[in-house]
Scaffold this active site. Structure first.
Site, PDB file in Angstrom:
ATOM      1  N   ASP A 129      -4.446 -10.092  -8.235  1.00 28.02           N
ATOM      2  CA  ASP A 129      -4.803  -9.216  -9.350  1.00 28.02           C
ATOM      3  C   ASP A 129      -3.635  -8.419  -9.924  1.00 28.02           C
ATOM      4  OD1 ASP A 129      -4.709  -7.885  -6.926  1.00 28.02           O
ATOM      5  OD2 ASP A 129      -6.442  -6.619  -7.299  1.00 28.02           O
TER       6      ASP A 129
ATOM      7  N   THR B  40      -1.099   0.647 -10.881  1.00 27.16           N
ATOM      8  CA  THR B  40      -2.252  -0.029 -10.314  1.00 27.16           C
ATOM      9  C   THR B  40      -3.044   0.877  -9.381  1.00 27.16           C
ATOM     10  OG1 THR B  40      -2.974  -2.140  -9.342  1.00 27.16           O
ATOM     11  CG2 THR B  40      -1.110  -0.999  -8.270  1.00 27.16           C
TER      12      THR B  40
ATOM     13  N   GLU C   4       0.828  -1.212   0.000  1.00 27.63           N
ATOM     14  CA  GLU C   4       0.000   0.000   0.000  1.00 27.63           C
ATOM     15  C   GLU C   4       0.865   1.267   0.000  1.00 27.63           C
ATOM     16  OE1 GLU C   4      -3.030   0.113  -0.566  1.00 27.63           O
ATOM     17  OE2 GLU C   4      -3.913  -1.808   0.009  1.00 27.63           O
TER      18      GLU C   4
ATOM     19  N   GLU D  15     -18.261  -6.185  -2.510  1.00 34.52           N
ATOM     20  CA  GLU D  15     -16.879  -6.643  -2.425  1.00 34.52           C
ATOM     21  C   GLU D  15     -16.749  -8.089  -2.900  1.00 34.52           C
ATOM     22  OE1 GLU D  15     -12.845  -5.485  -1.191  1.00 34.52           O
ATOM     23  OE2 GLU D  15     -14.637  -4.629  -2.087  1.00 34.52           O
TER      24      GLU D  15
END
Length: 598
Positions: A317, A526, A172, A421
């Site tokens: 992903d 991303t 993150e 979600e």
């Protein structure tokens, strides 16, 4: 003959009324301002078909979506997307800065949860470094707001420090903070200045230095691991915590190469790219010998797969995304080869449904979650993060398959006005019902529009924009939906709403944006940060400390990317479909039925 005259009169009256309704928005731009949304409802199909591709009278899909998109409406939607960003950004600056995030229901700021270190949902992301401000920098530039961009950059330089006792997730911090600092630095130092004058007086590469400082603080995550796969979390002041977790997700450990690679090539220091590339290779070497698939959670010391689920969503992903984007940016042939193999294995083991998107019998194409070793179905849900995949397919030219998969996620959005979600496609109901303002569906919508120029995707964007305004707007910004059915809200506006969701919506409707017109080539990270694709990122630096890899690092030729187009390519979308539905209406109806919409 009297009935004929009456019929002709009624027909002329109807045509006159339609013409008047069509002209009203152009003649009076404020015509709809008293409505909650400053743009027409998507159900007003008669106002939207101006030229090109007449709709069949009996088909509701073609009536709603076919035909050209009025320029006036598009401009109003662009302004609405900008207004959405401005409201969220201004609310953050007024009520939350210098804290990391905005609580939009109570109009206050939020930082790390010091009282509960185990609250990873918050502490993985919030590092006490004005996260939302940093994450939003290049959105300001893309929207042409040079004065606020310059002000925001100066605030970051003057007020943000990474010398904090904060334990954050490496992934993150990399995609949201490091990536944004690098993107803003590239924008400031771009000699072409395509977005307007974004230069900073007396700028001395401060954002690049800050990016370097942050990356150095993240490096301990790569130390003392037997596999080279990094620890998931690091304390910015103290390094890896003594009780550091030895388990990490594939995406978190394997999606650092773009940002670390850019930093290395800007600094001329191979360290950062080397550790990120080593992690990617370590994960790649752990794939199943039987299926070629990877799992979603791995032990960084033993290399044992703790999570054996293989899919396109959470945990995997961006690993696939960055294999391709690293190749696009750096031109390293091994990245393309890994992506080609990964994409082939995804098609062989995860894809279900009929072979072709727009022809044939059978269920619509769908990518499911399977066991990485056997390829057997593990569950019947998909998650909202998977909605990024059609956009990735656009980048490799597999547009037909992208069209079908995108239609599935859009059908879910139409049913709930948001993407839950997790959605159980067998039960036709959400498994995890919250929606944190994620951008993935908007991202794929934008990229599909860029690839096809089909107005259908402008309608999709309008639907998304209206839903966000209707269901997520709060007193001070936009709020997470706690439950997509009940439409209850949570008091959180994640930073990616400004860095990605608003940006992709704005760009979808801003045809004349310099990003589309400047002649520069850009790629989105991303986290939605823009980076220029240019020659300075094509000079490899990492071979000097990774001996024996020179051959594998051979540069790819531009046309090598065609190798990944396994099922189809851009040429399969004929020109005559530009103003028709990208997916035939009978197949669109099938997907709507599949998610319980009809």
């Amino acid at each position: 003959m009297q009935w004929r005259s009456l019929l002709l009169g009624l027909l002329l009256l109807r045509l006159g009324l339609q013409a008047l309704l069509t002209l009203l928005p152009a003649l009076a731009p404020g015509f709809c301002l008293r409505r909650r949304f400053p743009f027409p409802s998507p159900h007003w199909g008669s106002l939207l078909r101006r030229g090109g591709g007449g709709a069949a009278a009996g088909d509701e899909y073609e009536r709603r979506y076919s035909g050209a998109f009025p320029p006036q409406l598009r401009a109003r939607l662009r302004d609405a997307a900008r207004g959405m960003f401005v409201f969220g950004y201004d609310s953050y600056m007024q009520h939350a800065f210098p804290r990391d995030e905005l609580d939009p229901l109570h109009c206050r700021g939020r930082g790390p949860d010091r009282r509960d270190p185990s609250n990873l949902n918050i502490n993985d992301v919030l590092g006490n470094y004005s996260l939302t401000l940093i994450d939003a920098l290049d959105t300001l530039a893309v929207m042409g707001n040079s004065s606020e961009f310059q002000k925001a950059v100066k605030l970051v330089i003057d007020t943000v420090s990474f010398d904090k006792d904060s334990t954050v997730q490496v992934f993150e911090a990399t995609i949201r903070v490091l990536g944004s600092l690098l993107s803003a630095h590239i924008i400031i130092t771009d000699t072409k200045q395509p977005f307007g004058d974004m230069t900073i007086k007396d700028y001395d590469n401060e954002l690049l230095h800050m990016a370097h400082d942050l990356a150095v603080r993240l490096l301990p995550a790569f130390e003392n691991t037997k596999t080279g796969i990094p620890y998931p979390r690091v304390n910015l002041k103290k390094g890896v915590p003594p009780d550091g977790n030895n388990e990490t997700c594939t995406a978190g450990a394997g999606s650092l190469l773009v940002e670390f690679g850019i930093l290395s090539r800007l600094l001329g220091d191979s360290t950062f790219e080397w550790v990120a590339r080593r992690a990617v290779k370590a994960l790649w070497n752990l794939r199943s010998n039987n299926t070629g698939l990877l799992g979603n959670v791995v032990n960084i010391q033993t290399g044992h797969w703790v999570g054996r689920q293989s899919g396109l969503g959470a945990g995997l992903d961006s690993f696939y995304e960055y294999l391709l984007k690293s190749y696009i940016l750096f031109g390293e042939k091994e990245d393309l080869e890994m992506f080609n193999d990964a994409y082939r294995n995804i098609q062989n083991h995860l894809r279900r449904g009929r072979e072709a998107c727009n022809e044939g019998e059978g269920d619509p194409p769908l990518y499911v979650n399977v066991n990485m070793f056997t390829g057997q179905l593990m569950n019947t849900w998909i998650d909202s993060l998977q909605a990024f995949f059609p956009g990735l397919q656009v980048l490799i030219g597999d547009v037909e398959d992208a069209i079908c998969l995108h239609a599935f996620y859009y059908a879910i959005w139409k049913r709930y006005g948001a993407l839950p979600e997790r959605y159980n496609w067998q039960l036709q109901a959400p498994d995890v019902p919250f929606y944190p303002l994620r951008p993935e569906l908007v991202e794929s919508t934008y990229l599909l529009y860029q690839a096809t120029k089909n107005p259908f995707y402008l309608h999709v964007g309008m639907d998304i924009l209206q839903s966000l305004e209707k269901y997520t707007k709060a007193k001070c910004g936009y709020a997470t939906l706690h439950h997509v059915v009940e439409k209850t809200k949570e008091d959180r506006m994640e930073s990616f709403f400004l860095s990605e969701t608003c940006k992709y919506l704005y760009l979808l409707f801003d045809e004349e944006n310099p990003l589309h017109k400047s002649g520069n080539k850009y790629m989105f990270t991303t986290e939605g940060h823009i980076v220029s694709v240019d020659k300075r990122f094509r000079n490899s630096l990492w071979q000097d400390i990774l001996p024996g890899e020179e051959d594998s690092a051979e540069k790819s030729k531009p046309n090598d990317l065609k190798a990944v187009n396994f099922s189809s390519n851009c040429n399969r979308v004929p020109d005559e479909r530009r103003y028709l539905l990208p997916l035939k209406s009978n197949y669109m109806r099938q997907i709507d039925r599949m998610v319980g919409l009809i």
